[in-house]
Enzyme design. Structure first.
Site, PDB file in Angstrom:
ATOM      1  N   VAL A 110     -62.279  21.970  72.849  1.00 23.46           N
ATOM      2  CA  VAL A 110     -63.720  21.676  72.750  1.00 23.46           C
ATOM      3  C   VAL A 110     -64.475  21.878  74.059  1.00 23.46           C
ATOM      4  O   VAL A 110     -65.705  21.907  74.070  1.00 23.46           O
ATOM      5  CB  VAL A 110     -63.981  20.239  72.216  1.00 23.46           C
ATOM      6  CG1 VAL A 110     -63.536  20.110  70.777  1.00 23.46           C
ATOM      7  CG2 VAL A 110     -63.340  19.177  73.107  1.00 23.46           C
ATOM      8  N   SER A 118     -66.617   4.037  71.430  1.00 23.16           N
ATOM      9  CA  SER A 118     -65.497   3.085  71.416  1.00 23.16           C
ATOM     10  C   SER A 118     -66.040   1.732  71.851  1.00 23.16           C
ATOM     11  O   SER A 118     -67.051   1.665  72.575  1.00 23.16           O
ATOM     12  CB  SER A 118     -64.432   3.537  72.419  1.00 23.16           C
ATOM     13  OG  SER A 118     -63.475   2.509  72.627  1.00 23.16           O
ATOM     14  N   TYR A 157     -62.035   6.247  80.806  1.00 22.63           N
ATOM     15  CA  TYR A 157     -62.224   6.287  79.341  1.00 22.63           C
ATOM     16  C   TYR A 157     -63.493   5.526  78.938  1.00 22.63           C
ATOM     17  O   TYR A 157     -64.314   6.019  78.161  1.00 22.63           O
ATOM     18  CB  TYR A 157     -60.992   5.685  78.658  1.00 22.63           C
ATOM     19  CG  TYR A 157     -61.058   5.728  77.149  1.00 22.63           C
ATOM     20  CD1 TYR A 157     -60.880   6.924  76.458  1.00 22.63           C
ATOM     21  CD2 TYR A 157     -61.287   4.566  76.404  1.00 22.63           C
ATOM     22  CE1 TYR A 157     -60.931   6.968  75.071  1.00 22.63           C
ATOM     23  CE2 TYR A 157     -61.342   4.598  75.026  1.00 22.63           C
ATOM     24  CZ  TYR A 157     -61.161   5.804  74.355  1.00 22.63           C
ATOM     25  OH  TYR A 157     -61.224   5.844  72.980  1.00 22.63           O
ATOM     26  N   ALA A 165     -66.098   4.820  80.795  1.00 21.22           N
ATOM     27  CA  ALA A 165     -67.303   5.537  81.257  1.00 21.22           C
ATOM     28  C   ALA A 165     -67.607   6.697  80.320  1.00 21.22           C
ATOM     29  O   ALA A 165     -68.771   6.971  79.995  1.00 21.22           O
ATOM     30  CB  ALA A 165     -67.091   6.044  82.686  1.00 21.22           C
ATOM     31  N   SER A 166     -66.557   7.380  79.848  1.00 21.10           N
ATOM     32  CA  SER A 166     -66.790   8.520  78.943  1.00 21.10           C
ATOM     33  C   SER A 166     -67.400   8.025  77.633  1.00 21.10           C
ATOM     34  O   SER A 166     -68.293   8.669  77.073  1.00 21.10           O
ATOM     35  CB  SER A 166     -65.491   9.298  78.691  1.00 21.10           C
ATOM     36  OG  SER A 166     -64.655   8.671  77.740  1.00 21.10           O
ATOM     37  N   LYS A 167     -66.948   6.888  77.158  1.00 21.73           N
ATOM     38  CA  LYS A 167     -67.452   6.390  75.875  1.00 21.73           C
ATOM     39  C   LYS A 167     -68.857   5.779  76.024  1.00 21.73           C
ATOM     40  O   LYS A 167     -69.666   5.835  75.096  1.00 21.73           O
ATOM     41  CB  LYS A 167     -66.463   5.394  75.270  1.00 21.73           C
ATOM     42  CG  LYS A 167     -65.134   6.040  74.898  1.00 21.73           C
ATOM     43  CD  LYS A 167     -65.331   7.190  73.911  1.00 21.73           C
ATOM     44  CE  LYS A 167     -64.038   7.821  73.444  1.00 21.73           C
ATOM     45  NZ  LYS A 167     -64.257   8.848  72.419  1.00 21.73           N
ATOM     46  N   ILE A 194     -57.456   1.109  66.753  1.00 21.09           N
ATOM     47  CA  ILE A 194     -57.107   1.723  65.470  1.00 21.09           C
ATOM     48  C   ILE A 194     -55.717   2.335  65.617  1.00 21.09           C
ATOM     49  O   ILE A 194     -55.458   3.042  66.609  1.00 21.09           O
ATOM     50  CB  ILE A 194     -58.118   2.854  65.105  1.00 21.09           C
ATOM     51  CG1 ILE A 194     -59.575   2.383  65.225  1.00 21.09           C
ATOM     52  CG2 ILE A 194     -57.831   3.419  63.706  1.00 21.09           C
ATOM     53  CD1 ILE A 194     -59.972   1.247  64.313  1.00 21.09           C
TER      54      ILE A 194
END
Ligand SMILES: NC(=O)c1ccc[n+]([C@@H]2O[C@H](COP(=O)([O-])OP(=O)(O)OC[C@H]3O[C@@H](n4cnc5c(N)ncnc54)[C@H](O)[C@@H]3O)[C@@H](O)[C@H]2O)c1
Length: 256
Positions: free
Chosen positions: A65, A142, A155, A157-159, A188
């Site tokens: 991506v 998230s 993670y 910060a990305s979300k 999950i």
């Protein structure tokens, strides 16, 4: 929408060969959609190719991506040759649980590149195609992008960025007839979580999630499907829906 009405709808699902993306692929096919899976070449994509061999409602693209050129080409191929694009679920992503001192700039950049820039690239290419025709984009944020959880500097910060990207794209694209929303899952049970969560993480989540369990990929897929369906969520845009067993809303929890 009935199965028959969904026949003319084509959805791209990035990360469609594993976990939440895989469950979303299965649910949308069951509901009559055509699905284009964008995922990295590897075991999961191979297994998915085998699973749906001979099923003309599934398109496979080995795509990273973050590769803007390839994403552009494959989105065009889907829209021109497989089925007119009506939606996108941006499920591709990677995670890490590392203390801030153990998080290298390389890892931080990699997580932002795949989770944020990748989501942006595919979203933008899909929006260019759907512009003026109508369509829905669903991103995956998230609970780690809504709250500060240990080990989530990159993670989380990305979300967090996905939350804002979703809101901004919803505003920019509303005039083009497009809706953009995000789902913010709690823990999950997927291959990602198997790889990242230790037993101690699992115990902690059980303590802090009022429903006292991990969610199932199907329980995210059904909310993604709701957001993709104009007849169900036609006036919902710029929204972040937490699907987390009550984690975000919780205060004191009476747990023995
Ligand atoms: N599982 C959870 O508890 C949880 C919680 C919150 C958010 N999420 C998010 O949900 C999304 C799906 O996660 P999952 O748990 O299903 O993980 P998963 O690892 O089972 O699936 C992720 C998929 O993304 C693909 N992918 C990774 N990098 C890619 C790239 N550069 N290009 C194309 N595809 C790529 C992988 O090959 C894999 O098939 C991710 O964005 C994740 O951050 C998961």
């Amino acid at each position: 929408m009935s199965e028959k009405e969904n026949k003319n709808k084509t959805i791209i699902i990035t990360g469609g060969a594993s976990g939440i993306g895989q469950a979303t692929t299965a649910l949308l096919l069951e509901r009559g959609y055509r699905v284009a899976i964008f995922d990295l070449e590897g075991d999961a994509l191979q297994a998915t190719r085998k699973q749906y061999a001979g099923n003309g409602d599934v398109f496979f693209a080995a795509v990273d991506v973050t590769n803007e050129t390839l994403v552009g080409d494959m989105v065009a191929d889907v829209d021109d040759n497989f089925g007119e694009l009506t939606g996108l679920a941006n499920c591709a992503g990677i995670a890490a649980d590392k203390h801030v001192f153990d998080t290298s700039p390389e890892l931080f950049r990699k997580i932002l590149d795949i989770n944020v820039v990748g989501t942006f690239i595919v979203g933008k290419e899909a929006a260019r195609r759907m512009k003026g025709r109508g369509g829905s984009i669903v991103n995956i944020a998230s609970i780690s992008g809504l709250r500060g959880s240990k080990g989530r500097s990159a993670y989380g910060a990305s979300k967090g960025a996905i939350v804002t990207l979703t809101q901004v794209m919803a505003v920019d694209l509303a005039e083009h007839g497009l809706r953009v929303n995000a789902v913010a899952p709690g823990p999950i049970d997927t291959p990602m979580v198997e790889a990242v969560h230790t037993q101690s993480d699992r115990d902690l989540y059980h303590r802090y999630v009022p429903m006292n369990r991990y969610g199932k990929p199907d329980e995210i897929a059904s909310v993604i499907a709701f957001l993709l369906d104009d007849s169900q969520s036609g006036y919902v845009t710029g929204e972040i829906i937490a699907v987390d067993g009550g984690y975000r809303g919780a205060g004191l929890i009476n747990r023995k």
